[in-house]
Design a protein around this motif. Structure first.
Motif, mmCIF file in Angstrom:
data_model
loop_
_atom_site.group_PDB
_atom_site.id
_atom_site.type_symbol
_atom_site.label_atom_id
_atom_site.label_comp_id
_atom_site.label_asym_id
_atom_site.label_seq_id
_atom_site.Cartn_x
_atom_site.Cartn_y
_atom_site.Cartn_z
ATOM 1 N N ILE A 6 7.891 -3.483 -3.193
ATOM 2 C CA ILE A 6 7.036 -3.683 -4.368
ATOM 3 C C ILE A 6 6.512 -5.114 -4.391
ATOM 4 N N GLN A 7 7.346 -6.079 -4.036
ATOM 5 C CA GLN A 7 6.903 -7.474 -4.001
ATOM 6 C C GLN A 7 5.780 -7.662 -2.984
ATOM 7 N N LEU A 8 5.890 -7.030 -1.838
ATOM 8 C CA LEU A 8 4.822 -7.139 -0.836
ATOM 9 C C LEU A 8 3.522 -6.546 -1.362
ATOM 10 N N PHE A 9 3.632 -5.405 -2.036
ATOM 11 C CA PHE A 9 2.423 -4.829 -2.612
ATOM 12 C C PHE A 9 1.863 -5.731 -3.707
ATOM 13 N N GLU A 10 2.731 -6.307 -4.527
ATOM 14 C CA GLU A 10 2.267 -7.228 -5.569
ATOM 15 C C GLU A 10 1.584 -8.448 -4.963
ATOM 16 N N TYR A 11 2.069 -8.895 -3.809
ATOM 17 C CA TYR A 11 1.389 -9.980 -3.097
ATOM 18 C C TYR A 11 -0.035 -9.549 -2.726
ATOM 19 N N HIS A 12 -0.177 -8.348 -2.203
ATOM 20 C CA HIS A 12 -1.487 -7.816 -1.815
ATOM 21 C C HIS A 12 -2.445 -7.842 -3.013
ATOM 22 N N VAL A 13 -1.953 -7.383 -4.153
ATOM 23 C CA VAL A 13 -2.766 -7.373 -5.374
ATOM 24 C C VAL A 13 -3.109 -8.803 -5.777
ATOM 25 N N TRP A 14 -2.113 -9.692 -5.790
ATOM 26 C CA TRP A 14 -2.322 -11.099 -6.154
ATOM 27 C C TRP A 14 -3.367 -11.743 -5.247
ATOM 28 N N ALA A 15 -3.253 -11.518 -3.951
ATOM 29 C CA ALA A 15 -4.175 -12.141 -3.000
ATOM 30 C C ALA A 15 -5.603 -11.650 -3.208
ATOM 31 N N ASN A 16 -5.764 -10.354 -3.443
ATOM 32 C CA ASN A 16 -7.111 -9.836 -3.701
ATOM 33 C C ASN A 16 -7.681 -10.394 -4.997
ATOM 34 N N LYS A 17 -6.838 -10.484 -6.026
ATOM 35 C CA LYS A 17 -7.303 -11.038 -7.304
ATOM 36 C C LYS A 17 -7.665 -12.520 -7.163
ATOM 37 N N LYS A 18 -6.869 -13.250 -6.397
ATOM 38 C CA LYS A 18 -7.156 -14.670 -6.198
ATOM 39 C C LYS A 18 -8.481 -14.843 -5.460
ATOM 40 N N LEU A 19 -8.716 -14.010 -4.473
ATOM 41 C CA LEU A 19 -9.971 -14.076 -3.734
ATOM 42 C C LEU A 19 -11.154 -13.709 -4.625
ATOM 43 N N ILE A 20 -10.994 -12.699 -5.447
ATOM 44 C CA ILE A 20 -12.062 -12.315 -6.379
ATOM 45 C C ILE A 20 -12.336 -13.450 -7.367
ATOM 46 N N TYR A 87 -4.850 -0.123 -8.303
ATOM 47 C CA TYR A 87 -3.547 -0.782 -8.225
ATOM 48 C C TYR A 87 -2.645 -0.410 -9.396
ATOM 49 N N ASP A 88 -3.223 -0.128 -10.548
ATOM 50 C CA ASP A 88 -2.422 0.386 -11.669
ATOM 51 C C ASP A 88 -1.803 1.736 -11.299
ATOM 52 N N ASP A 89 -2.591 2.594 -10.674
ATOM 53 C CA ASP A 89 -2.080 3.893 -10.244
ATOM 54 C C ASP A 89 -0.967 3.734 -9.212
ATOM 55 N N ILE A 90 -1.166 2.840 -8.263
ATOM 56 C CA ILE A 90 -0.156 2.635 -7.218
ATOM 57 C C ILE A 90 1.123 2.057 -7.815
ATOM 58 N N ASN A 96 7.959 5.311 -10.226
ATOM 59 C CA ASN A 96 8.553 6.647 -10.237
ATOM 60 C C ASN A 96 9.142 7.103 -8.907
ATOM 61 N N ILE A 97 8.966 6.340 -7.855
ATOM 62 C CA ILE A 97 9.475 6.769 -6.550
ATOM 63 C C ILE A 97 10.972 6.485 -6.467
ATOM 64 N N GLU A 98 11.703 7.427 -5.920
ATOM 65 C CA GLU A 98 13.152 7.261 -5.782
ATOM 66 C C GLU A 98 13.507 6.205 -4.745
ATOM 67 N N SER A 99 12.910 6.327 -3.571
ATOM 68 C CA SER A 99 13.258 5.425 -2.482
ATOM 69 C C SER A 99 12.043 5.143 -1.612
ATOM 70 N N VAL A 100 11.882 3.885 -1.231
ATOM 71 C CA VAL A 100 10.794 3.522 -0.319
ATOM 72 C C VAL A 100 11.158 3.869 1.120
ATOM 73 N N GLU A 101 12.365 4.396 1.301
ATOM 74 C CA GLU A 101 12.777 4.843 2.631
ATOM 75 C C GLU A 101 12.480 6.329 2.838
ATOM 76 N N ASN A 102 11.884 6.957 1.821
ATOM 77 C CA ASN A 102 11.448 8.342 1.980
ATOM 78 C C ASN A 102 10.396 8.414 3.074
ATOM 79 N N THR A 103 10.427 9.504 3.814
ATOM 80 C CA THR A 103 9.433 9.715 4.869
ATOM 81 C C THR A 103 8.224 10.437 4.296
ATOM 82 N N VAL A 104 7.058 9.938 4.645
ATOM 83 C CA VAL A 104 5.797 10.550 4.240
ATOM 84 C C VAL A 104 5.208 11.226 5.475
ATOM 85 N N VAL A 105 4.907 12.494 5.358
ATOM 86 C CA VAL A 105 4.240 13.230 6.430
ATOM 87 C C VAL A 105 2.770 13.325 6.033
#
Length: 163
Positions: A6-20, A87-90, A96-105
């Motif tokens: 989640i922190q990595l994703f928040e970084y992504h959001v922060w970086a895009n907002k800073k650039l904007i 980003y609000d949706d994400i 609500n996700i149980e684990s970020v180690e879940n596999t996505v097919v």
């Protein structure tokens, strides 16, 4: 692992907002001026980033897309609005996700099936964004303006109140 993802994703959001925010301080035409780069304009680069982030989000949710459409963005304000909405949706998905180690097919746009863990997909989203923010930084310089740093370490310093 979930907290780091989640922190990595928040970084992504922060970086895009800073650039904007930085782009808002430049002349309006910088957003749509043509340059020789991966994409011809900053607007088209952000359109690509938005489309890809949305595609990966839909894959995380189990939705299959045969293709991704380029998002046409006309203004910085429109870009900010659409990114914030996605980003609000994400973020809601991560709550609500149980684990970020879940596999996505999922299937890629060619129909080939792949499996990745949620945290691996998030890492890809962040790396993809970093690559294109670098493109935008180069485009801004080509247009005669100073860039802004969106490095991860600056994000960490910001959230830890070191800056």
């Amino acid at each position: 692992m979930k907290k780091l993802t989640i922190q990595l994703f928040e970084y992504h959001v922060w970086a895009n907002k800073k650039l904007i925010k930085h782009l808002r301080s430049l002349p309006e035409e910088v957003f749509v001026n043509q340059v020789n780069s991966v994409f011809p304009t900053i607007a088209e680069t952000f359109g690509h980033m938005l489309a890809v982030d949305e595609m990966w989000y839909l894959r995380l949710k189990g939705v299959y897309l045969q293709q991704i459409g380029q998002k046409k963005l006309n203004t910085i304000e429109e870009t900010e609005y659409k990114l914030d909405d996605l980003y609000d949706d994400i973020n809601h998905f991560f709550i609500n996700i149980e684990s970020v180690e879940n596999t996505v097919v999922y299937k890629n746009t060619k129909g080939n099936q792949f499996n990745n863990k949620v945290f691996e997909i998030v890492q890809h989203i962040v790396n993809h964004g970093t690559y294109h923010r670098g493109n935008i930084a180069a485009m801004i310089r080509q247009l005669g303006h100073e860039g802004t740093s969106t490095d991860y370490i600056f994000y960490l310093r910001t959230i830890n109140n070191i800056i």
